[in-house]
Design an enzyme around this catalytic site. Structure first.
Site, PDB file in Angstrom:
ATOM      1  N   ASN A 165     -10.164  -0.354  -0.606  1.00 12.85           N
ATOM      2  CA  ASN A 165      -8.700  -0.260  -0.527  1.00 12.85           C
ATOM      3  C   ASN A 165      -8.091  -0.803  -1.820  1.00 12.85           C
ATOM      4  O   ASN A 165      -8.130  -2.010  -2.068  1.00 12.85           O
ATOM      5  CB  ASN A 165      -8.225  -1.064   0.691  1.00 12.85           C
ATOM      6  CG  ASN A 165      -6.716  -0.994   0.883  1.00 12.85           C
ATOM      7  OD1 ASN A 165      -5.985  -0.486   0.035  1.00 12.85           O
ATOM      8  ND2 ASN A 165      -6.246  -1.518   2.001  1.00 12.85           N
ATOM      9  N   CYS A 207       0.816  -1.231   0.000  1.00 11.18           N
ATOM     10  CA  CYS A 207       0.000   0.000   0.000  1.00 11.18           C
ATOM     11  C   CYS A 207       0.843   1.271   0.000  1.00 11.18           C
ATOM     12  O   CYS A 207       0.349   2.341  -0.358  1.00 11.18           O
ATOM     13  CB  CYS A 207      -0.934   0.017   1.194  1.00 11.18           C
ATOM     14  SG  CYS A 207      -2.011  -1.410   1.272  1.00 11.18           S
ATOM     15  N   HIS A 262      -3.575   7.260   2.606  1.00  6.96           N
ATOM     16  CA  HIS A 262      -3.923   5.927   2.093  1.00  6.96           C
ATOM     17  C   HIS A 262      -5.338   5.585   2.543  1.00  6.96           C
ATOM     18  O   HIS A 262      -5.723   5.870   3.676  1.00  6.96           O
ATOM     19  CB  HIS A 262      -2.918   4.905   2.636  1.00  6.96           C
ATOM     20  CG  HIS A 262      -3.282   3.483   2.316  1.00  6.96           C
ATOM     21  ND1 HIS A 262      -3.689   3.076   1.061  1.00  6.96           N
ATOM     22  CD2 HIS A 262      -3.319   2.372   3.102  1.00  6.96           C
ATOM     23  CE1 HIS A 262      -3.949   1.788   1.085  1.00  6.96           C
ATOM     24  NE2 HIS A 262      -3.738   1.326   2.312  1.00  6.96           N
TER      25      HIS A 262
END
Ligand code: ACO
Length: 356
Positions: free
Chosen positions: A278, A111, A248
């Site tokens: 996500n 990520c 994020h």
């Protein structure tokens, strides 16, 4: 002094989606649980490859910058869901966008990948090694999902975002950045049944996203807040100087906890996890692009970003935007038409997971 200005931005959002109500037909969950615990309402599932998502985002970023693939010296593709491992997926993007001869490399920091790649490309431009780079983040996280497990199945989605970086005398682009990796507990977030540690002569089960959600939650908040503080110190800025936070997008509650720790007002925070879930490395790249499109990022804005991912990698960045917030050429890249719904696209994968 040379800087690496962001002159183009683009994104690729695949058309097929799966809503919380639809995912409740697959696993024992419901819209109320997912929305209240994560902020997610829907996620996209791609009918094309990671390379295709990355290509479309990169082409739009190039159009936005008013340049062509042939002008690019380097393509860094942040992904942990590459189309192909060898040859790397960045080389396919290089071919697709006509960046003849440009260096092409995948970077996997899960990520945190986009912010890692931003630092690597910026450093090369600032050192005078190259003049122009495309940094693209593209993921097909739904490829990994075990649809029999409700804790992970609801969280992830597919998509891509990209920026063009160009050498400039104007102090803009990535001006401060800190990246790192806390490997003490690297097993608390990983993908099982994937990689050359496996015995290739044994049957391999489906890939599976394994994580200890609560532990990651705590570490994400602490790690990202600390990294933001470090970057502010590096840039000699205070929180009051920050106009936009582009974090994020792993969980709305994580975003809100960071926001509280940093004491940043709601209207300064870019949130789109409700639409996309996500998308790993792609979340910040997509969010950055949408923050410019929706007017949150204004000329010369000070932007703070932070990410946290498997490894456990972490990253924080301070980006100074340039003057231009409108594209030189409008985005026009298209994907092949998709004739299936989100649920139809994952149907075979769901069958395999449930049969295991
Ligand atoms: N629907 C309904 N119930 C569920 C679901 C679901 N989709 N998933 C779990 N539950 C249940 C659990 O079984 C548990 O039930 P029990 O109390 O009867 O045992 C209950 O809900 C609570 O489960 P927790 O895991 O404690 O829920 P939590 O509030 O911690 O939320 C979550 C889980 C959303 C994963 C959260 O911990 C989180 O966001 N963690 C960090 C993000 C993360 O790990 N993302 C993975 C990628 S990492 C990254 O991107 C950085």
């Amino acid at each position: 002094m040379t800087y690496a200005q962001i002159t183009g931005w683009g994104k690729c959002i695949p058309p097929a989606s799966i809503s919380n109500d639809e995912i409740s037909q697959i696993v024992d969950t419901n819209d109320e649980w997912i929305a209240s615990r994560t902020g997610i309402k829907s996620r996209r599932v791609s009918h094309v490859s990671t390379a295709d998502l990355a290509t479309a985002a990169a082409l739009d970023a190039l159009a936005c910058a008013g340049i062509e693939g042939k002008d690019i010296d380097l393509i860094l593709l942040a992904t942990c869901s590459p189309s192909t491992m060898v040859a790397n997926t960045a080389s396919m993007v290089q071919k697709n966008i006509g960046a003849i001869g440009a260096a092409a490399c995948d970077t996997n920091a899960a990520c945190s990948g986009f912010l890692y790649a931003m630092q690597l490309a910026t450093a090369q431009i600032r050192a005078g090694m190259i003049k122009r780079a495309v940094v693209v983040a593209a993921e097909r996280m739904t490829w990994y999902v075990n649809w029999a497990k409700r804790d992970s199945a609801v969280l992830f989605g597919d998509g891509a975002g990209a920026v063009v970086l160009e050498a400039s005398d104007e102090p803009s682009g990535l001006l401060a950045s800190k990246i790192g990796c806390d490997t003490e507990d690297r097993n608390i977030l990983h993908i099982a049944n994937c990689g050359t540690d496996l015995n290739k002569y044994e049957p391999i089960g489906p890939s599976d996203l394994m994580f200890e959600g609560r532990e990651i939650f705590k570490r994400a908040v602490k790690g990202m807040s600390q990294a933001c503080d470090d970057v502010l110190t590096q840039a000699n800025l205070s929180l009051d100087d920050i106009h936009v936070l582009v974090p994020h997008q792993a969980n709305l509650r994580i975003i809100q906890a960071i926001q509280q720790k940093l004491n940043i007002a709601d209207e300064k925070v870019m949130v789109n996890i409700d639409k996309y879930g996500n998308t790993s490395a792609a979340t910040i790249a997509i969010a950055l692009c949408e923050a410019v499109e929706n007017g949150l990022i204004k000329p010369h804005a000070n932007i703070m970003s932070a990410a946290f991912g498997a490894g456990l990698t972490w990253a924080a960045s301070y980006i100074k935007w340039g003057e231009r917030v409108t594209p030189i050429n409008a985005p026009s890249a298209t994907l092949p038409p998709c004739d299936k719904t989100g649920l139809e696209l994952i149907a075979e994968s769901v069958r395999h997971c449930v049969d295991q």
